[in-house]
Enzyme design. Structure first.
Site, mmCIF file in Angstrom:
data_model
loop_
_atom_site.group_PDB
_atom_site.id
_atom_site.type_symbol
_atom_site.label_atom_id
_atom_site.label_comp_id
_atom_site.label_asym_id
_atom_site.label_seq_id
_atom_site.Cartn_x
_atom_site.Cartn_y
_atom_site.Cartn_z
ATOM 1 N N HIS A 43 0.927 -1.211 0.041
ATOM 2 C CA HIS A 43 -0.207 -0.083 -0.100
ATOM 3 C C HIS A 43 0.906 1.266 0.060
ATOM 4 C CE1 HIS A 43 1.106 -0.826 4.328
ATOM 5 N NE2 HIS A 43 1.069 0.510 4.224
ATOM 6 N N HIS A 129 5.919 6.965 -0.802
ATOM 7 C CA HIS A 129 6.890 5.902 -1.470
ATOM 8 C C HIS A 129 6.105 4.388 -1.034
ATOM 9 C CE1 HIS A 129 8.445 6.594 2.652
ATOM 10 N NE2 HIS A 129 8.517 5.152 2.769
#
Length: 191
Positions: A43, A129
């Site tokens: 995720h 990120h």
């Protein structure tokens, strides 16, 4: 009252899960050992909330729903493999994310919604990120090896945000999706 370790994130898609699996296979063959992110856990974290009661989590979900109702659907790109290091040793590998303007706009809306629920939000720079792994062991010339990993850009469509609980276990974290908050104006209770 029971509290859950909680965070807000964007879901991945099948292409990103395949990229994660392929990249970890390459890194393993190169001699890297790590606590790798599993495909079911991948995720993009927007905000870590810490330990919260279910009542407070529900309050945040509905406040986010109010703030992002009508937010435009967008796409973020996953386009490189990067790393955090300390004293010339790799600590974490991650996929770099771009699509910055809309993604940062969503991040700001999430911060505002959480602040309105009287949760302190740190004003840190948002560096999006996706964690690939936390490195335990690595080969010599590791920077040269990871620079050889290249892939085509993966596009991930976004039309909702999710609130997850995180339970730390000996086998790694277990995430449970508690709420899905849709840009079209709906809050779905998952957990």
């Amino acid at each position: 009252m029971e509290e859950l370790r909680t965070f807000i994130a964007l879901d991945s898609n099948i292409e990103l899960k395949i990229l994660l699996k392929d990249t970890i296979e390459k890194l393993n063959k190169m001699g890297f050992k790590a606590n790798w992110t599993t495909t079911e856990n991948i995720h993009l974290t927007l905000l870590f909330l810490g330990d919260l009661s279910m009542h407070k989590i529900a309050e945040i979900a509905y406040k986010i729903g109010e703030r992002i109702s009508g937010f435009p659907t967008f796409i973020f790109d996953v386009n490189n493999l990067g790393f955090f290091e300390s004293e010339n040793s790799p600590k974490n590998f991650w996929f770099g994310v771009s699509g910055q303007q809309t993604l940062h706009g969503l991040y700001k809306e999430i911060q505002k919604a959480v602040s309105l629920c009287e949760i302190e939000v740190q004003n840190e720079e948002f560096v999006p990120h996706i964690t690939v792994g936390r490195i335990k062991k690595y080969p010599e010339h590791w920077k040269k090896l990871i620079s050889s990993i290249d892939f085509e850009t993966i596009k991930v469509p976004v039309n909702s945000v999710c609130i997850y609980s995180s339970t730390l276990t000996k086998k790694g974290p277990v995430y449970e999706k508690l709420y899905t908050i849709d840009f079209e104006g709906g809050v779905i209770i998952n957990g």
